[in-house]
Design a protein around this motif. Structure first.
Motif, PDB file in Angstrom:
ATOM      1  N   LEU A   1      -0.617 -51.841  36.405  1.00 33.50           N
ATOM      2  CA  LEU A   1      -0.486 -51.138  35.131  1.00 33.50           C
ATOM      3  C   LEU A   1      -0.086 -49.679  35.310  1.00 33.50           C
ATOM      4  CD1 LEU A   1      -3.498 -52.583  33.062  1.00 33.50           C
ATOM      5  CD2 LEU A   1      -1.260 -53.559  33.544  1.00 33.50           C
ATOM      6  N   GLY A   2      -0.612 -49.032  36.321  1.00 29.80           N
ATOM      7  CA  GLY A   2      -0.309 -47.627  36.523  1.00 29.80           C
ATOM      8  C   GLY A   2       1.126 -47.351  36.944  1.00 29.80           C
ATOM      9  N   LYS A   3       1.826 -48.379  37.368  1.00 25.09           N
ATOM     10  CA  LYS A   3       3.210 -48.217  37.830  1.00 25.09           C
ATOM     11  C   LYS A   3       4.216 -48.882  36.887  1.00 25.09           C
ATOM     12  CE  LYS A   3       2.720 -45.936  41.726  1.00 25.09           C
ATOM     13  NZ  LYS A   3       3.370 -44.615  41.941  1.00 25.09           N
ATOM     14  N   LEU A   4       3.763 -49.332  35.730  1.00 31.27           N
ATOM     15  CA  LEU A   4       4.648 -50.088  34.845  1.00 31.27           C
ATOM     16  C   LEU A   4       5.845 -49.255  34.391  1.00 31.27           C
ATOM     17  CD1 LEU A   4       4.900 -52.884  33.540  1.00 31.27           C
ATOM     18  CD2 LEU A   4       3.786 -51.952  31.510  1.00 31.27           C
ATOM     19  N   VAL A   5       5.602 -48.001  34.008  1.00 32.01           N
ATOM     20  CA  VAL A   5       6.696 -47.132  33.569  1.00 32.01           C
ATOM     21  C   VAL A   5       7.658 -46.865  34.715  1.00 32.01           C
ATOM     22  CG1 VAL A   5       7.302 -44.846  32.683  1.00 32.01           C
ATOM     23  CG2 VAL A   5       5.348 -46.071  31.729  1.00 32.01           C
ATOM     24  N   ASP A   6       7.108 -46.580  35.907  1.00 33.38           N
ATOM     25  CA  ASP A   6       7.959 -46.287  37.065  1.00 33.38           C
ATOM     26  C   ASP A   6       8.822 -47.493  37.443  1.00 33.38           C
ATOM     27  OD1 ASP A   6       6.842 -43.814  37.136  1.00 33.38           O
ATOM     28  OD2 ASP A   6       5.628 -44.147  38.933  1.00 33.38           O
ATOM     29  N   VAL A   7       8.236 -48.687  37.424  1.00 36.75           N
ATOM     30  CA  VAL A   7       8.976 -49.894  37.799  1.00 36.75           C
ATOM     31  C   VAL A   7      10.171 -50.104  36.882  1.00 36.75           C
ATOM     32  CG1 VAL A   7       8.840 -52.420  37.713  1.00 36.75           C
ATOM     33  CG2 VAL A   7       7.121 -51.113  38.964  1.00 36.75           C
ATOM     34  N   ALA A   8      10.010 -49.764  35.582  1.00 37.06           N
ATOM     35  CA  ALA A   8      11.075 -50.016  34.616  1.00 37.06           C
ATOM     36  C   ALA A   8      12.040 -48.861  34.460  1.00 37.06           C
ATOM     37  CB  ALA A   8      10.474 -50.348  33.252  1.00 37.06           C
ATOM     38  N   SER A   9      11.681 -47.655  34.960  1.00 36.92           N
ATOM     39  CA  SER A   9      12.526 -46.501  34.633  1.00 36.92           C
ATOM     40  C   SER A   9      12.660 -45.463  35.732  1.00 36.92           C
ATOM     41  CB  SER A   9      11.977 -45.801  33.371  1.00 36.92           C
ATOM     42  OG  SER A   9      10.659 -45.319  33.597  1.00 36.92           O
ATOM     43  N   LYS A  10      12.125 -45.711  36.905  1.00 39.52           N
ATOM     44  CA  LYS A  10      12.252 -44.735  37.990  1.00 39.52           C
ATOM     45  C   LYS A  10      13.033 -45.363  39.131  1.00 39.52           C
ATOM     46  CE  LYS A  10       9.598 -41.322  40.612  1.00 39.52           C
ATOM     47  NZ  LYS A  10       8.245 -40.787  40.898  1.00 39.52           N
ATOM     48  N   MET A  11      14.193 -44.808  39.429  1.00 40.72           N
ATOM     49  CA  MET A  11      15.052 -45.395  40.458  1.00 40.72           C
ATOM     50  C   MET A  11      14.352 -45.421  41.807  1.00 40.72           C
ATOM     51  SD  MET A  11      17.821 -46.313  38.941  1.00 40.72           S
ATOM     52  CE  MET A  11      19.187 -46.424  40.087  1.00 40.72           C
ATOM     53  N   ASN A  12      14.735 -46.445  42.611  1.00 35.58           N
ATOM     54  CA  ASN A  12      14.211 -46.602  43.965  1.00 35.58           C
ATOM     55  C   ASN A  12      12.697 -46.789  43.974  1.00 35.58           C
ATOM     56  OD1 ASN A  12      16.861 -46.184  44.974  1.00 35.58           O
ATOM     57  ND2 ASN A  12      16.556 -43.978  44.813  1.00 35.58           N
ATOM     58  N   THR A  13      12.180 -47.443  42.928  1.00 36.16           N
ATOM     59  CA  THR A  13      10.768 -47.783  42.858  1.00 36.16           C
ATOM     60  C   THR A  13      10.653 -49.292  42.754  1.00 36.16           C
ATOM     61  OG1 THR A  13      10.225 -45.725  41.710  1.00 36.16           O
ATOM     62  CG2 THR A  13       8.617 -47.511  41.569  1.00 36.16           C
ATOM     63  N   GLY A  14       9.823 -49.889  43.613  1.00 36.36           N
ATOM     64  CA  GLY A  14       9.632 -51.335  43.532  1.00 36.36           C
ATOM     65  C   GLY A  14       8.846 -51.834  44.714  1.00 36.36           C
ATOM     66  N   ALA A  15       8.198 -52.989  44.546  1.00 39.85           N
ATOM     67  CA  ALA A  15       7.365 -53.543  45.614  1.00 39.85           C
ATOM     68  C   ALA A  15       8.190 -54.133  46.739  1.00 39.85           C
ATOM     69  CB  ALA A  15       6.431 -54.601  45.033  1.00 39.85           C
ATOM     70  N   LYS A  16       9.500 -54.330  46.489  1.00 42.05           N
ATOM     71  CA  LYS A  16      10.313 -55.003  47.498  1.00 42.05           C
ATOM     72  C   LYS A  16      10.622 -54.117  48.697  1.00 42.05           C
ATOM     73  CE  LYS A  16      11.844 -57.889  43.862  1.00 42.05           C
ATOM     74  NZ  LYS A  16      12.820 -58.055  42.808  1.00 42.05           N
ATOM     75  N   TYR A  17      10.243 -52.832  48.591  1.00 45.54           N
ATOM     76  CA  TYR A  17      10.336 -51.986  49.786  1.00 45.54           C
ATOM     77  C   TYR A  17       9.194 -52.300  50.748  1.00 45.54           C
ATOM     78  CZ  TYR A  17      13.792 -49.181  47.295  1.00 45.54           C
ATOM     79  OH  TYR A  17      14.918 -48.763  46.630  1.00 45.54           O
ATOM     80  N   ASP A  18       8.163 -52.964  50.253  1.00 42.48           N
ATOM     81  CA  ASP A  18       7.000 -53.321  51.062  1.00 42.48           C
ATOM     82  C   ASP A  18       7.163 -54.759  51.537  1.00 42.48           C
ATOM     83  OD1 ASP A  18       4.584 -53.874  52.205  1.00 42.48           O
ATOM     84  OD2 ASP A  18       3.363 -53.385  50.453  1.00 42.48           O
ATOM     85  N   SER A  19       7.537 -54.929  52.801  1.00 41.44           N
ATOM     86  CA  SER A  19       7.822 -56.275  53.297  1.00 41.44           C
ATOM     87  C   SER A  19       6.568 -57.143  53.348  1.00 41.44           C
ATOM     88  CB  SER A  19       8.470 -56.203  54.688  1.00 41.44           C
ATOM     89  OG  SER A  19       7.576 -55.592  55.603  1.00 41.44           O
ATOM     90  N   LYS A  20       5.391 -56.527  53.265  1.00 38.05           N
ATOM     91  CA  LYS A  20       4.170 -57.334  53.236  1.00 38.05           C
ATOM     92  C   LYS A  20       3.998 -58.003  51.881  1.00 38.05           C
ATOM     93  CE  LYS A  20       1.788 -54.312  56.549  1.00 38.05           C
ATOM     94  NZ  LYS A  20       0.666 -53.368  56.739  1.00 38.05           N
ATOM     95  N   ALA A  21       4.463 -57.320  50.833  1.00 38.49           N
ATOM     96  CA  ALA A  21       4.320 -57.871  49.482  1.00 38.49           C
ATOM     97  C   ALA A  21       5.440 -58.858  49.165  1.00 38.49           C
ATOM     98  CB  ALA A  21       4.306 -56.743  48.444  1.00 38.49           C
ATOM     99  N   PHE A  22       6.655 -58.539  49.624  1.00 35.99           N
ATOM    100  CA  PHE A  22       7.818 -59.407  49.358  1.00 35.99           C
ATOM    101  C   PHE A  22       8.618 -59.527  50.652  1.00 35.99           C
ATOM    102  CE2 PHE A  22       6.791 -57.803  45.159  1.00 35.99           C
ATOM    103  CZ  PHE A  22       6.928 -58.915  44.362  1.00 35.99           C
ATOM    104  N   LYS A  23       8.415 -60.632  51.394  1.00 33.33           N
ATOM    105  CA  LYS A  23       9.082 -60.758  52.684  1.00 33.33           C
ATOM    106  C   LYS A  23      10.541 -61.159  52.575  1.00 33.33           C
ATOM    107  CE  LYS A  23       5.039 -61.721  55.549  1.00 33.33           C
ATOM    108  NZ  LYS A  23       4.397 -62.677  56.485  1.00 33.33           N
ATOM    109  N   LYS A  24      10.826 -62.100  51.695  1.00 33.97           N
ATOM    110  CA  LYS A  24      12.195 -62.614  51.582  1.00 33.97           C
ATOM    111  C   LYS A  24      12.578 -62.664  50.122  1.00 33.97           C
ATOM    112  CE  LYS A  24      11.640 -64.980  55.925  1.00 33.97           C
ATOM    113  NZ  LYS A  24      11.257 -66.214  56.615  1.00 33.97           N
ATOM    114  N   SER A  25      12.799 -61.494  49.554  1.00 33.64           N
ATOM    115  CA  SER A  25      13.003 -61.382  48.113  1.00 33.64           C
ATOM    116  C   SER A  25      14.476 -61.410  47.767  1.00 33.64           C
ATOM    117  CB  SER A  25      12.370 -60.095  47.584  1.00 33.64           C
ATOM    118  OG  SER A  25      13.039 -58.974  48.119  1.00 33.64           O
ATOM    119  N   VAL A  26      14.738 -61.535  46.460  1.00 32.62           N
ATOM    120  CA  VAL A  26      16.096 -61.615  45.953  1.00 32.62           C
ATOM    121  C   VAL A  26      16.579 -60.277  45.415  1.00 32.62           C
ATOM    122  CG1 VAL A  26      17.545 -62.721  44.205  1.00 32.62           C
ATOM    123  CG2 VAL A  26      15.772 -64.028  45.350  1.00 32.62           C
TER     124      VAL A  26
END
Length: 635
Positions: free
Chosen positions: A83-108
């Motif tokens: 919840l605390g990152k909802l605004v950033d995920v939708a509107s802040k460039m270069n923000t996302g969990a896919k930079y964390d390979s532990k959270a998303f190993k083989k993402s699209v």
């Protein structure tokens, strides 16, 4: 001179403003929804891929999708965006969990860019996250927050909800084609067995993965049951059909790589090598792959794609410290396919017979093929029928995707197009008249018929589609009976011998105006009767009305309006419901009595036919193969 270049000249754009000014950098082309790679579908995919990534990581077995006239909603039941990152995920460039390979190993996804592009390019964008009894909702318009609220308690299951409406001020007038969305969603289920997707109340589910994909899309008789083999990060399904060409469905991390890439090139190469080694015969590669229908899906850590829209894989290895893609696929096929063929001798025998049949046909035409190639090579040096362009499909050039070949009937039509075309990206091939009906003939006719041979050489598709010289192959004929007949004969030719041209979305029909309505102040071009009536009302009493009966009647100065930025093209598509062999047999075969009966039952009087032809030139979203055949036969 330096006074014109000062501190005031340096502009810093807000993130959403940059995306809205340069949407092509983020989603490829815009489009109006009439093609499956138009921007509105890319927006959908960018949101949906996030839900797929959640499923791939083991969270959420159902995704709900609702499409109305302009809006799309997607609800998954994954972990939900923090919840605390909802605004950033939708509107802040270069923000996302896919930079964390532990959270998303083989993402699209696009590593924190995709959903921001959707937000910026939508007139309305809403994202809600549900996590452990709490929820947060943020609404945007063109990337700017309009409302934000937090719910301390909710009985909603964990997950994320997104709704968006593409902005018409960016995309212009557009319309969703449910068929394209349905195909995309079905592909997701084939690649994610166990996932249920509910689309407008209809459930999609696959228990057998890529086998279901091939069974759903193959309309002809196959030479042997589908070979289905799976590894840890790879899945392959293979069979051979009865038509010419090669048909592939390729995927990386669940993404449909419609333009292939390193994984598909490796698959095509090592498949031939593995089969040669199994049968201990040095088959020609074209004989092994002729009529193949296959699907290949791999999972790669940190894939590198050749474009922002991820339609072609550029990666050469499987991830940090991993083997090369070619070696990985090669090692897998060498063991898995070899074992399968040893365990299934009936399939191995049927595959061998199919290869030998291809070899026999190739050798039967090899003599005339050599002569035809020499003839085409000489003709291409001074071929008056081909007015080529400078930039071609496959060139490393910004204009390569715009490369187009117009196939016209006669010198009159080709003359107008030639004089008004863009010489950088638009070529013209002029037919002598009505081409030969190729239904039921073997590929030998491609070499025996000089015009077909020159057309094949101009397109450079003799061996396969890898070296196709034009992104768009456009049939440009008159909107009359003869023009429709020529159009049908050309489609028959491509369906018979080069179906990949249609499968890969390269074949189009050019729309040209039927009417010119003008007065002393303004000229309007109309593609159907409705547009003509609107133009008459707009221009006032007694405008001059001209009906164009053929392309040759349109002057080069006028033609430039119809093949430039406002060009109207109808893609010719093959769908899973098109039983091509049955269609061609009925409409192009030798069953004259049946066809006569059909024509009599569907006969139109001249006035009705004229009106129908005018309406046929309306901005239809696509020309299906069956529709095109019916129009020509009715004519």
């Amino acid at each position: 001179m330096t006074a014109n270049y000062s501190e005031d000249s340096i502009k810093t754009l807000e993130w959403q403003e940059h995306i809205r000014r340069r949407p092509g950098m983020y989603i490829g082309k815009l489009g109006d929804g009439s093609a499956p790679d138009d921007g509105i579908y890319v927006l959908f995919k960018e949101v949906f891929d996030n839900s797929i990534d959640e499923h791939m990581m083991g969270y959420g077995k159902v995704i709900d999708v609702t499409q109305t006239e302009k809006s799309i909603t997607i609800r998954d039941y994954g972990r939900g965006v923090p919840l605390g990152k909802l605004v950033d995920v939708a509107s802040k460039m270069n923000t996302g969990a896919k930079y964390d390979s532990k959270a998303f190993k083989k993402s699209v996804g696009l590593n924190g860019v995709g959903i921001k592009a959707v937000n910026a390019l939508s007139s309305f964008f809403k994202i809600q996250a549900f996590r452990d009894g709490q929820a947060k909702c943020v609404e945007f318009s063109a990337g700017i927050i309009t409302e934000e609220k937090v719910l301390d308690t909710t009985n909603q299951k964990n997950g994320t909800f997104v709704e968006f409406i593409p902005d018409e001020s960016v995309f212009g007038v557009y319309a969703y084609q449910s068929e394209f969305l349905e195909t995309m969603l079905r592909n997701y289920t084939y690649l994610n067995t166990g996932l249920t997707i509910v689309f407008n109340g209809q459930k999609f589910f696959s228990a057998n993965g890529l086998v279901d994909l091939l069974n759903e899309n193959i309309s002809e008789e196959v030479a042997y049951p589908i070979i289905h083999i799976k590894g840890e990060d790879i899945e392959v399904a293979i069979t051979h059909g009865s038509r010419y060409g090669e048909e592939y469905y390729s995927f990386v991390n669940g993404q449909n790589t419609s333009h292939g890439g390193t994984h598909l090139a490796a698959f095509r190469e090592v498949l031939v090598k593995t089969i040669r080694e199994f049968y201990k015969k040095d088959f020609d590669a074209s004989d092994v792959r002729s009529s193949i229908v296959a699907a290949v899906s791999i999972k790669v850590e940190e894939p590198v794609f050749e474009s922002q829209t991820k339609t072609k894989l550029g990666s050469k290895d499987m991830g940090p410290g991993a083997a090369s893609i070619r070696n990985y696929i090669g090692d897998f096929l060498k063991v898995a396919l070899d074992n399968f063929l040893h365990r299934n001798p009936d399939t191995a025998d049927a595959l061998l017979r199919r290869i030998l049949d291809s070899e026999k046909e190739r050798k039967a035409i090899s003599g005339i093929q050599k002569l035809a190639r020499e003839r085409a090579k000489k003709a291409n040096l001074h071929n008056r029928k081909l007015r080529d362009c400078r930039v071609h499909f496959g060139d490393k050039h910004d204009l390569a995707e715009a490369s187009t070949l117009f196939i016209t009937e006669g010198d009159s039509a080709s003359g107008s197009i030639t004089k008004s075309r863009d010489v950088n990206t638009q070529g013209v091939f002029s037919l002598k008249g009505k081409p030969l009906n190729t239904y039921g003939l073997t590929k030998k006719v491609v070499y025996e018929n000089e015009e077909f041979n020159l057309l094949q050489a101009a397109l450079n598709i003799e061996v396969d589609m890898e070296d196709l010289r034009y992104s768009k192959v456009v049939i440009a004929t008159d909107a009359d009976v003869d023009g429709m007949h020529i159009r049908l004969l050309l489609i028959t030719f491509f369906l018979q011998f080069f179906p990949d041209l249609l499968r890969q979305g390269h074949l189009y029909i050019l729309q040209t105006p039927l009417f010119r309505v003008r007065n002393k102040k303004k000229t309007l071009y109309c593609y159907n009767s409705d547009e003509r009536e609107k133009a008459i009302k707009e221009l006032g009493p007694n405008p001059e009305i001209t009906r164009f009966k053929g392309l040759g009647e349109i002057s080069p100065d006028e033609f430039s309006h119809f093949i430039g930025k406002d060009i109207r093209l109808d893609p010719v598509r093959i769908t899973k419901d098109d039983v091509i062999q049955d269609l061609l047999t009925f409409y192009m075969g030798k069953n004259t009595p049946e066809r006569q009966e059909f024509i009599i039952d569907n006969l139109r009087i001249e006035e009705d036919l004229l009106e129908e032809m005018e309406n046929d030139a309306d901005g239809a979203n696509a020309v299906g193969v069956e529709e095109e055949v019916e129009h020509a036969v009715e004519a």
